[in-house]
Design a protein around this motif. Structure first.
Motif, mmCIF file in Angstrom:
data_model
loop_
_atom_site.group_PDB
_atom_site.id
_atom_site.type_symbol
_atom_site.label_atom_id
_atom_site.label_comp_id
_atom_site.label_asym_id
_atom_site.label_seq_id
_atom_site.Cartn_x
_atom_site.Cartn_y
_atom_site.Cartn_z
ATOM 1 N N GLY A 119 14.709 -33.141 20.038
ATOM 2 C CA GLY A 119 15.482 -34.265 20.574
ATOM 3 C C GLY A 119 16.488 -34.790 19.559
ATOM 4 N N LEU A 120 16.040 -34.891 18.300
ATOM 5 C CA LEU A 120 16.944 -35.327 17.220
ATOM 6 C C LEU A 120 18.049 -34.306 16.990
ATOM 7 C CD1 LEU A 120 14.638 -36.920 14.523
ATOM 8 C CD2 LEU A 120 16.518 -37.998 15.726
ATOM 9 N N ARG A 121 17.705 -33.026 17.038
ATOM 10 C CA ARG A 121 18.705 -31.972 16.840
ATOM 11 C C ARG A 121 19.799 -32.087 17.912
ATOM 12 N NH1 ARG A 121 17.395 -28.170 13.916
ATOM 13 N NH2 ARG A 121 15.249 -27.994 14.628
ATOM 14 N N SER A 122 19.379 -32.304 19.151
ATOM 15 C CA SER A 122 20.329 -32.455 20.246
ATOM 16 C C SER A 122 21.243 -33.664 20.016
ATOM 17 C CB SER A 122 19.564 -32.611 21.563
ATOM 18 O OG SER A 122 20.441 -32.896 22.614
ATOM 19 N N LYS A 123 20.648 -34.774 19.607
ATOM 20 C CA LYS A 123 21.446 -35.981 19.353
ATOM 21 C C LYS A 123 22.376 -35.800 18.160
ATOM 22 C CE LYS A 123 18.259 -39.211 21.486
ATOM 23 N NZ LYS A 123 17.299 -40.269 21.334
ATOM 24 N N ALA A 124 21.895 -35.148 17.107
ATOM 25 C CA ALA A 124 22.727 -34.919 15.924
ATOM 26 C C ALA A 124 23.912 -34.015 16.275
ATOM 27 C CB ALA A 124 21.900 -34.318 14.792
ATOM 28 N N LYS A 125 23.657 -32.987 17.063
ATOM 29 C CA LYS A 125 24.739 -32.093 17.474
ATOM 30 C C LYS A 125 25.763 -32.836 18.336
ATOM 31 C CE LYS A 125 22.549 -27.602 17.081
ATOM 32 N NZ LYS A 125 22.254 -26.340 17.762
ATOM 33 N N ARG A 126 25.269 -33.720 19.193
ATOM 34 C CA ARG A 126 26.175 -34.522 20.020
ATOM 35 C C ARG A 126 27.033 -35.429 19.146
ATOM 36 N NH1 ARG A 126 22.705 -36.360 23.623
ATOM 37 N NH2 ARG A 126 22.934 -34.455 24.786
ATOM 38 N N LEU A 127 26.437 -36.007 18.106
ATOM 39 C CA LEU A 127 27.206 -36.842 17.170
ATOM 40 C C LEU A 127 28.279 -36.016 16.459
ATOM 41 C CD1 LEU A 127 24.340 -39.036 15.676
ATOM 42 C CD2 LEU A 127 26.270 -39.849 17.051
ATOM 43 N N VAL A 128 27.960 -34.774 16.120
ATOM 44 C CA VAL A 128 28.941 -33.893 15.477
ATOM 45 C C VAL A 128 30.072 -33.583 16.454
ATOM 46 C CG1 VAL A 128 29.311 -31.564 14.549
ATOM 47 C CG2 VAL A 128 27.310 -32.889 13.836
ATOM 48 N N GLU A 129 29.725 -33.222 17.689
ATOM 49 C CA GLU A 129 30.728 -32.876 18.706
ATOM 50 C C GLU A 129 31.689 -34.027 18.983
ATOM 51 O OE1 GLU A 129 28.484 -31.857 22.150
ATOM 52 O OE2 GLU A 129 27.736 -29.984 21.293
ATOM 53 N N ARG A 130 31.182 -35.259 18.901
ATOM 54 C CA ARG A 130 31.996 -36.426 19.248
ATOM 55 C C ARG A 130 32.635 -37.089 18.036
ATOM 56 N NH1 ARG A 130 29.606 -37.462 24.437
ATOM 57 N NH2 ARG A 130 29.417 -35.379 25.266
#
Length: 149
Positions: A119-130
């Protein structure tokens, strides 16, 4: 043989029917014309108004809400609370060198179990994408810009 008066009456009846059809078509055309005139007046009225200088109040962040694309001057306070916490940890001294998701989970006080880590990995990747964080190398996340200090 038909009488002249009978022929004239039949002809008069046809002309009256044609006039009735033409009046009905004219009524429809006038209705269309009035709608067009009203639409043009409304558009002219809207275009004449100055754009609103007062912005609608933006609702605060909501847990589970979407992550907006970061623009200059945008503070992390627009992010949902979970994302704010992740950015805060990545900006801390502990996150300066970059953190793996297991380390991030520990720093956030979460159980280091696959479900939480993914779940954290998904959120961290989303933060990178945005544009809120960066991925220093595969699986290692850091703050976008390190605070001075």
């Amino acid at each position: 043989m038909a009488s002249v008066l009978g022929l004239l009456e039949a002809r008069e009846k046809k002309v009256r029917e044609k006039i009735a059809r033409l009046r009905a078509a004219l009524g429809e055309a006038e209705g269309v014309l009035q709608r067009l005139v009203d639409a043009r007046a409304t558009v002219a009225e809207v275009l004449a108004e100055p754009p609103s200088l007062v912005r609608e109040p933006q609702p605060g962040p909501v847990a589970g809400s979407m992550v907006p694309h970061r623009t200059d001057g945008m503070a992390a306070s627009v992010l949902a609370p979970d994302y704010q916490r992740i950015v805060s940890v990545l900006e801390s001294e502990a996150g300066r060198e970059g953190m793996r998701c297991q380390q991030l989970a520990t720093a956030l006080g979460l159980q280091v179990v696959p479900a939480k880590v993914e779940g954290l990995r998904s959120k961290a990747k989303r933060l990178v994408e945005r544009g809120w964080a960066r991925q220093a190398r595969p699986g290692v996340f850091t703050a976008l810009v390190m605070p001075a200090g």
